[in-house]
Structures are given as C-alpha cells and as structure tokens.
Design a protein around this motif. Structure first.
Motif, mmCIF file in Angstrom:
data_model
loop_
_atom_site.group_PDB
_atom_site.id
_atom_site.type_symbol
_atom_site.label_atom_id
_atom_site.label_comp_id
_atom_site.label_asym_id
_atom_site.label_seq_id
_atom_site.Cartn_x
_atom_site.Cartn_y
_atom_site.Cartn_z
ATOM 1 N N ALA A 8 3.127 2.047 7.156
ATOM 2 C CA ALA A 8 4.246 2.659 6.431
ATOM 3 C C ALA A 8 3.781 3.912 5.698
ATOM 4 C CB ALA A 8 4.847 1.662 5.450
ATOM 5 N N ARG A 9 2.630 3.814 5.052
ATOM 6 C CA ARG A 9 2.085 4.975 4.330
ATOM 7 C C ARG A 9 1.761 6.110 5.292
ATOM 8 N NH1 ARG A 9 -2.759 6.962 3.812
ATOM 9 N NH2 ARG A 9 -3.904 5.109 4.468
ATOM 10 N N GLU A 10 1.090 5.767 6.382
ATOM 11 C CA GLU A 10 0.704 6.790 7.346
ATOM 12 C C GLU A 10 1.920 7.414 8.030
ATOM 13 O OE1 GLU A 10 -2.141 4.681 9.751
ATOM 14 O OE2 GLU A 10 -3.796 5.173 8.385
ATOM 15 N N SER A 11 2.931 6.613 8.333
ATOM 16 C CA SER A 11 4.157 7.133 8.945
ATOM 17 C C SER A 11 4.855 8.134 8.028
ATOM 18 C CB SER A 11 5.134 6.006 9.251
ATOM 19 O OG SER A 11 4.814 5.395 10.446
ATOM 20 N N ALA A 12 4.735 7.899 6.737
ATOM 21 C CA ALA A 12 5.342 8.799 5.761
ATOM 22 C C ALA A 12 4.496 10.052 5.541
ATOM 23 C CB ALA A 12 5.544 8.070 4.434
ATOM 24 N N GLY A 13 3.311 10.079 6.149
ATOM 25 C CA GLY A 13 2.428 11.227 5.983
ATOM 26 C C GLY A 13 1.825 11.327 4.598
ATOM 27 N N LEU A 14 1.672 10.178 3.957
ATOM 28 C CA LEU A 14 1.149 10.141 2.589
ATOM 29 C C LEU A 14 -0.320 9.745 2.566
ATOM 30 C CD1 LEU A 14 4.076 8.192 0.903
ATOM 31 C CD2 LEU A 14 3.600 10.627 0.662
ATOM 32 N N SER A 15 -1.073 10.365 1.687
ATOM 33 C CA SER A 15 -2.439 9.903 1.426
ATOM 34 C C SER A 15 -2.352 8.707 0.486
ATOM 35 C CB SER A 15 -3.262 11.011 0.768
ATOM 36 O OG SER A 15 -2.783 11.266 -0.546
ATOM 37 N N GLN A 16 -3.458 8.014 0.338
ATOM 38 C CA GLN A 16 -3.474 6.901 -0.611
ATOM 39 C C GLN A 16 -3.174 7.404 -2.016
ATOM 40 O OE1 GLN A 16 -7.298 4.997 -0.129
ATOM 41 N NE2 GLN A 16 -6.568 3.738 1.573
ATOM 42 N N ALA A 17 -3.707 8.555 -2.370
ATOM 43 C CA ALA A 17 -3.492 9.111 -3.708
ATOM 44 C C ALA A 17 -2.023 9.482 -3.927
ATOM 45 C CB ALA A 17 -4.390 10.328 -3.924
ATOM 46 N N GLU A 18 -1.387 10.045 -2.904
ATOM 47 C CA GLU A 18 0.030 10.414 -3.031
ATOM 48 C C GLU A 18 0.911 9.179 -3.207
ATOM 49 O OE1 GLU A 18 0.118 14.495 -0.346
ATOM 50 O OE2 GLU A 18 0.135 12.553 0.664
ATOM 51 N N ARG A 22 3.295 7.883 -6.480
ATOM 52 C CA ARG A 22 4.686 7.437 -6.392
ATOM 53 C C ARG A 22 4.876 6.052 -7.011
ATOM 54 N NH1 ARG A 22 7.363 9.118 -0.594
ATOM 55 N NH2 ARG A 22 6.883 11.342 -0.697
ATOM 56 N N LEU A 23 3.829 5.245 -6.938
ATOM 57 C CA LEU A 23 3.874 3.888 -7.484
ATOM 58 C C LEU A 23 3.484 3.834 -8.961
ATOM 59 C CD1 LEU A 23 2.161 2.057 -4.491
ATOM 60 C CD2 LEU A 23 4.538 1.749 -5.219
ATOM 61 N N SER A 24 3.064 4.957 -9.507
ATOM 62 C CA SER A 24 2.540 5.013 -10.882
ATOM 63 C C SER A 24 1.349 4.080 -11.058
ATOM 64 C CB SER A 24 3.636 4.692 -11.905
ATOM 65 O OG SER A 24 4.695 5.609 -11.806
ATOM 66 N N LYS A 25 0.493 4.098 -10.053
ATOM 67 C CA LYS A 25 -0.720 3.275 -10.050
ATOM 68 C C LYS A 25 -1.914 4.185 -9.794
ATOM 69 C CE LYS A 25 1.388 -0.873 -9.704
ATOM 70 N NZ LYS A 25 1.293 -1.932 -10.641
ATOM 71 N N PRO A 26 -3.120 3.729 -10.115
ATOM 72 C CA PRO A 26 -4.305 4.523 -9.778
ATOM 73 C C PRO A 26 -4.547 4.478 -8.263
ATOM 74 C CG PRO A 26 -4.956 2.443 -10.761
ATOM 75 C CD PRO A 26 -3.455 2.515 -10.858
ATOM 76 N N PRO A 27 -5.180 5.495 -7.703
ATOM 77 C CA PRO A 27 -5.456 5.499 -6.263
ATOM 78 C C PRO A 27 -6.237 4.269 -5.795
ATOM 79 C CG PRO A 27 -5.847 7.669 -7.168
ATOM 80 C CD PRO A 27 -5.579 6.744 -8.336
ATOM 81 N N SER A 28 -7.039 3.711 -6.672
ATOM 82 C CA SER A 28 -7.811 2.523 -6.295
ATOM 83 C C SER A 28 -6.908 1.341 -5.955
ATOM 84 C CB SER A 28 -8.795 2.138 -7.397
ATOM 85 O OG SER A 28 -8.091 1.832 -8.595
ATOM 86 N N TYR A 29 -5.703 1.307 -6.519
ATOM 87 C CA TYR A 29 -4.755 0.227 -6.223
ATOM 88 C C TYR A 29 -4.422 0.214 -4.737
ATOM 89 C CZ TYR A 29 -0.220 -2.140 -5.881
ATOM 90 O OH TYR A 29 0.811 -2.965 -5.497
ATOM 91 N N VAL A 30 -4.033 1.368 -4.208
ATOM 92 C CA VAL A 30 -3.669 1.449 -2.788
ATOM 93 C C VAL A 30 -4.896 1.172 -1.923
ATOM 94 C CG1 VAL A 30 -2.779 2.940 -0.950
ATOM 95 C CG2 VAL A 30 -1.761 3.039 -3.240
ATOM 96 N N ALA A 31 -6.027 1.726 -2.295
ATOM 97 C CA ALA A 31 -7.255 1.512 -1.526
ATOM 98 C C ALA A 31 -7.611 0.027 -1.466
ATOM 99 C CB ALA A 31 -8.401 2.308 -2.137
#
Length: 68
Positions: A8-18, A22-31
């Motif tokens: 879903a993230r990749e389809s949206a063309g979003l990096s983990q940081a982006e 959007r989630l108001s979370k640190p990048p480490s959350y997505v990672a």
C-alpha cells in the motif's frame, strides 16, 4: 499483513518517512512494522492504509486470503 501494508505504501509512492509523517509517528514506526519488529492492531492497520490512500476492503480481503 505486513506485505499488504508495504505494498500500500509503495503503491502510493511514499517513502517510510513520508508515511510516518502522515501518521504523526516517527519513521522508525513504519520501519519496525515493515520489518515485523512491531505488531499492529486493527485500528493501526486501518490508519496505515488510510494514510497511504489504500482501499481498506481490498486490503482486508488480501490479508484474509493469505491466512487461508
């Protein structure tokens, strides 16, 4: 489930940081989610999908299909 979230993230063309922004979370959350170091509950799953602009119904169907 993680594969669906990452797709879903990749389809949206979003990096983990982006996506994290959007989630108001640190990048480490997505990672950590994508590395399977952190579990997500159903509410977080939906928030992740919405932040990526993904079809929630299709995502749930994909997860259910992967389980069976």
């Amino acid at each position: 489930m993680v594969q669906v979230l990452r797709a879903a993230r990749e389809s949206a063309g979003l990096s983990q940081a982006e996506l994290a922004k959007r989630l108001s979370k640190p990048p480490s959350y997505v990672a950590k989610v994508e590395l399977k170091e952190r579990r997500v509950d159903v509410v977080e799953f939906i928030e992740f999908l919405r932040a990526a602009g993904a079809d929630e119904s299709a995502a749930f169907i994909a997860v259910a299909a992967a389980i069976s």
